[in-house]
Design an enzyme around this catalytic site. Structure first.
Site, mmCIF file in Angstrom:
data_model
loop_
_atom_site.group_PDB
_atom_site.id
_atom_site.type_symbol
_atom_site.label_atom_id
_atom_site.label_comp_id
_atom_site.label_asym_id
_atom_site.label_seq_id
_atom_site.Cartn_x
_atom_site.Cartn_y
_atom_site.Cartn_z
ATOM 1 N N VAL A 173 -43.637 33.625 57.966
ATOM 2 C CA VAL A 173 -45.014 33.285 58.336
ATOM 3 C C VAL A 173 -44.959 32.080 59.266
ATOM 4 O O VAL A 173 -44.088 31.218 59.127
ATOM 5 C CB VAL A 173 -45.905 32.999 57.107
ATOM 6 N N SER A 174 -45.890 32.041 60.209
ATOM 7 C CA SER A 174 -45.823 31.035 61.276
ATOM 8 C C SER A 174 -46.224 29.644 60.829
ATOM 9 O O SER A 174 -45.698 28.659 61.340
ATOM 10 C CB SER A 174 -46.708 31.466 62.448
ATOM 11 N N THR A 175 -47.178 29.554 59.890
ATOM 12 C CA THR A 175 -47.678 28.240 59.479
ATOM 13 C C THR A 175 -47.591 28.079 57.975
ATOM 14 O O THR A 175 -47.580 29.054 57.224
ATOM 15 C CB THR A 175 -49.143 28.038 59.916
ATOM 16 N N GLN B 204 -50.222 29.776 55.669
ATOM 17 C CA GLN B 204 -50.224 31.217 55.438
ATOM 18 C C GLN B 204 -49.423 31.555 54.189
ATOM 19 O O GLN B 204 -48.498 30.846 53.821
ATOM 20 C CB GLN B 204 -49.612 31.951 56.638
#
Length: 197
Positions: free
Chosen positions: A19-21, A24
């Site tokens: 997940v990017s952040t 999330q």
């Protein structure tokens, strides 16, 4: 009496997602991978798919390093953010004999030693790039629409009009952003943004 070597342990099936952040959640992706029979799931949080060097991605590669091992991903965009990265990853797995399987792209299990496999690899890489481009374009359109409706997006600011006014007065008294933040109970960056915008 001939001594036979002990049997090799069975091949492993591990999972990987990203997940990017940090805000999330990867829970739903982890559940899908566990349902697919993954013995262990590796998860990178806060890393872009355009970065090839990610801690848990490296661990997943190390854990699935024998011919016949399998690494399962929810979708190709979890591991590859560009066409070049996608091609490099798939070719690397094919060369090592490890199967890279995607839950969203079941046709990704291809034999790159054949002409048809090479053609499929190029198509796959193009689709991966298209997916990333579509996500980026949809995000841009969403932001533009929100702005047209008077919404800026992002988290609501903690700096109310009263706090901004108090912060201005404290700055006039030569207090630092950090000192103001402590007095108001907010972060230094929130104070700096409010006073410099």
């Amino acid at each position: 009496m001939l001594l036979r070597p002990p049997p090799a342990p069975p091949n492993v099936r591990h999972g990987y997602t990203r997940v990017s952040t940090r805000g999330q959640s990867a829970d739903s992706q982890i559940a899908r991978l566990e349902a697919a029979g993954c013995q262990r799931v590796f998860v990178d949080v806060g890393y872009s798919s355009r970065l090839e060097d990610r801690p848990d991605w490296n661990r997943a590669r190390e854990a699935t390093n024998r011919p016949g091992d399998e690494l399962v991903i929810p979708a190709l965009d979890r591991v590859a953010g560009t066409e070049t990265i996608a091609i490099n990853i798939i070719q690397s797995f094919a060369a090592s004999g490890v199967r890279l399987l995607s839950l969203d792209e079941p046709w990704m299990d291809i034999d790159t030693s054949t002409a048809m496999g090479e053609a499929m690899l190029k198509i796959l890489a193009t689709l991966a790039e298209l997916r990333v481009s579509m996500i980026r374009e949809n995000t841009r359109r969403g932001v533009e629409f929100a702005r047209s409706q008077g919404r800026v997006g992002g988290r609501p600011t903690v700096m109310s009009a009263e706090r901004i006014e108090a912060a201005r007065k404290m700055r006039e008294e030569d207090l630092s952003y950090a000192q103001i933040g402590r007095v108001l109970g907010v972060g230094t960056s929130s104070v700096r943004r409010a006073l410099t915008n």
